[in-house]
Write a protein that holds these residues in place. Structure first.
Motif, PDB file in Angstrom:
ATOM      1  N   UNK A  91      18.089   0.345 -12.819  1.00 58.73           N
ATOM      2  CA  UNK A  91      16.650  -0.118 -12.716  1.00 58.73           C
ATOM      3  C   UNK A  91      16.981  -1.459 -12.922  1.00 58.73           C
ATOM      4  N   UNK A  92      17.057  -2.719 -12.240  1.00 61.53           N
ATOM      5  CA  UNK A  92      16.478  -4.230 -12.184  1.00 61.53           C
ATOM      6  C   UNK A  92      15.477  -4.536 -12.528  1.00 61.53           C
ATOM      7  N   UNK A  93      14.042  -3.575 -12.143  1.00 58.13           N
ATOM      8  CA  UNK A  93      12.900  -4.330 -12.048  1.00 58.13           C
ATOM      9  C   UNK A  93      11.671  -2.875 -12.322  1.00 58.13           C
ATOM     10  N   UNK A  94      10.873  -3.049 -13.180  1.00 65.04           N
ATOM     11  CA  UNK A  94       9.472  -2.173 -13.539  1.00 65.04           C
ATOM     12  C   UNK A  94       8.290  -2.802 -12.783  1.00 65.04           C
ATOM     13  N   UNK A 210      13.952  -0.649  -8.078  1.00 66.11           N
ATOM     14  CA  UNK A 210      13.256  -1.181  -8.913  1.00 66.11           C
ATOM     15  C   UNK A 210      12.213  -0.069  -8.891  1.00 66.11           C
ATOM     16  N   UNK A 211      11.314   0.268 -10.390  1.00 68.60           N
ATOM     17  CA  UNK A 211      10.406   1.421 -10.671  1.00 68.60           C
ATOM     18  C   UNK A 211       9.942   0.800 -10.334  1.00 68.60           C
ATOM     19  N   UNK A 212       8.679   2.406  -9.943  1.00 67.43           N
ATOM     20  CA  UNK A 212       7.047   2.191  -9.355  1.00 67.43           C
ATOM     21  C   UNK A 212       6.669   3.121 -10.152  1.00 67.43           C
ATOM     22  N   UNK A 213       5.442   2.879 -10.746  1.00 65.86           N
ATOM     23  CA  UNK A 213       4.849   3.130 -11.332  1.00 65.86           C
ATOM     24  C   UNK A 213       2.560   2.950 -11.259  1.00 65.86           C
ATOM     25  N   UNK A 224      10.868   6.728  -8.920  1.00 62.49           N
ATOM     26  CA  UNK A 224      12.122   6.277  -9.967  1.00 62.49           C
ATOM     27  C   UNK A 224      13.000   6.552  -8.893  1.00 62.49           C
ATOM     28  N   UNK A 225      14.332   5.298  -8.761  1.00 65.84           N
ATOM     29  CA  UNK A 225      14.637   4.891  -7.750  1.00 65.84           C
ATOM     30  C   UNK A 225      16.563   5.991  -7.929  1.00 65.84           C
TER      31      UNK A 225
END
Length: 435
Positions: A91-94, A210-213, A224-225
């Motif tokens: 994951x490059x970004x959260x 990118x992980x998204x929350x 989560x990818x």
């Protein structure tokens, strides 16, 4: 949650199926899973432990890596692990945002480093299990049921583990060894369930790194990818809502999930107006540096796989991780809310610390069950784990309300924190750096 793990030193193992069947080991690890198998591999590969005998007791039968060949369906349980060498899971970004305001925060590692790696729980277990045959001093017993555990009061005595025939599920939070060690345990229920599954998604740029929350009133929902078109879902909500969502037809579930990710119904206009004014006055906002964040829209979910499941969420912390000839690691020592994805990483941190300390004890000719050395593990592990556990607990409580005053406070706090690059980088490095 991942399976319970703990460590015993200098142990006699007795089988209840035969009165005279007993064996002696320098160390017994009760519980397999991601942390127990990692502990066994660590001790098996620790040169200082080459002359020691280690037994791993697993209540189940771990799968082999061959079960995860290309094309095999994704499992519904995943973890966000600290950086390793596996590019495919990065994951490059959260990106974290609120359903009640426009506040947001983005975590991104410098120099193209990854924030975390998303891997299926069972895949990690299988990889570690397949490594164990390389550890000549480690014996593995699968489908082993622990019937009784006895922890000595003094170092002059041995610890005992009594086995019985039969299969059981892993019972990490209800660890028999922790109860036998009598170390005290604080636990409470969040009155939340985690709903997990695998979803097919589409993104605006075709990439899914990118992980998204998103925080909602009943709990956070996270994507989560796993690949450019597939993500793992973790949705924390009330037990009743989790059961309802689990049983919804697939198309209705997808509609409700997209609504949870994109809906503006809970937004509070007055808070957003104040945030807008604050951002105009903030000297650290992105406009000051001429860079506008891109890719700040979550992926659109187009379908859900047939693997939805739910599990209860709670908090647990052993008052001590040690007793004579006993050390607790993983779920046996602690459990936490999954919103930050740090639960199993705390368990692996336990493994690293304990492996180092036991190796020191062997090199110095000491008894590996001595409290003199185990106290070092207890101190180091608790100093690392407790701040993370308490912070996640407070964060979960903070976002489970839509009271305007609290929404405003957390919105300003989140936006202010998002502006402080050095502080964000310190937090990322603390949670994801190699130790």
């Amino acid at each position: 949650m991942y399976r319970f793990q703990l460590k015993l030193a200098s142990v006699r193992v007795i089988s209840s199926s035969s009165r005279n069947a007993s064996s002696y080991y320098d160390a017994v690890i009760v519980g397999g899973g991601m942390v127990g198998n990692a502990m066994a591999c660590s001790l098996g590969l620790n040169q200082s432990f080459a002359s020691k005998s280690v037994l791993l007791l697993d209540s189940g039968k771990p799968p082999s890596l061959s079960a995860f060949e290309s094309g095999a369906p994704y499992k519904n349980r995943v973890v966000a692990i600290t950086p390793t060498s596996q590019d495919v899971f990065k994951i490059n970004r959260l990106y974290v945002f609120d359903s009640c305001s426009t506040s947001e925060i983005e975590f991104e590692r410098e120099k193209q480093e990854e924030v975390a790696f998303i891997i299926e729980n069972e895949l990690i277990v299988a990889a570690l299990y397949d490594k164990l045959p390389d550890c000549r001093n480690v014996e593995v017993r699968t489908q082993a049921k622990v019937e009784e555990v006895t922890i000595p009061n003094a170092l002059e005595q041995m610890a005992y583990v009594k086995l019985a025939n039969g299969d059981i599920g892993a019972d990490g939070a209800n660890s028999k060894v922790r109860r036998a060690a009598n170390v005290g345990y604080t636990t409470f229920d969040y009155n939340q369930h985690g709903l997990v599954g695998t979803v097919d998604i589409e993104t605006t740029n075709g990439k899914n790194e990118t992980g998204w929350q998103r925080f909602a009133k009943l709990g956070p929902v996270a994507l989560l990818p796993l690949s450019d078109s597939v993500s793992a879902l973790t949705w924390s909500t009330s037990p009743e809502e989790a059961r309802r969502l689990k049983n919804l037809p697939a198309d209705q579930f997808v509609d409700e999930l997209n609504n949870a990710l994109f809906s503006q119904e809970e937004q509070q206009p007055l808070v957003n107006q104040a945030l807008f004014a604050f951002n105009r006055l903030n000297p650290f906002r992105w406009e000051t540096f001429g860079r506008k964040p891109d890719g700040t829209t979550p992926p659109h979910v187009i379908s859900v796989r047939d693997n939805r499941g739910t599990f209860p969420l709670g908090f647990g912390s052993a008052h001590k991780y040690i007793a004579p000839r006993c050390a607790l690691i993983g779920d046996a020592a602690h459990k936490m809310h999954p919103l930050a994805g740090q639960g199993v990483n705390l368990g692996w941190s336990d493994v690293q610390i304990l492996d180092q300390i036991l190796g020191d004890a062997v090199r110095e000719g000491a008894d590996i069950g001595s409290l003199t050395y185990l106290k070092e593990f207890d101190s180091a592990a608790q100093k690392h784990n407790l701040p993370v556990m308490v912070s996640v607990d407070l964060l979960n409580r903070l976002y489970r309300t839509d009271a305007p005053a609290i929404v405003a406070a957390r919105a300003f706090g989140l936006n202010a924190f998002n502006s402080l690059g050095p502080v964000k980088n310190f937090l990322i490095n603390y949670l994801s750096a190699h130790r």
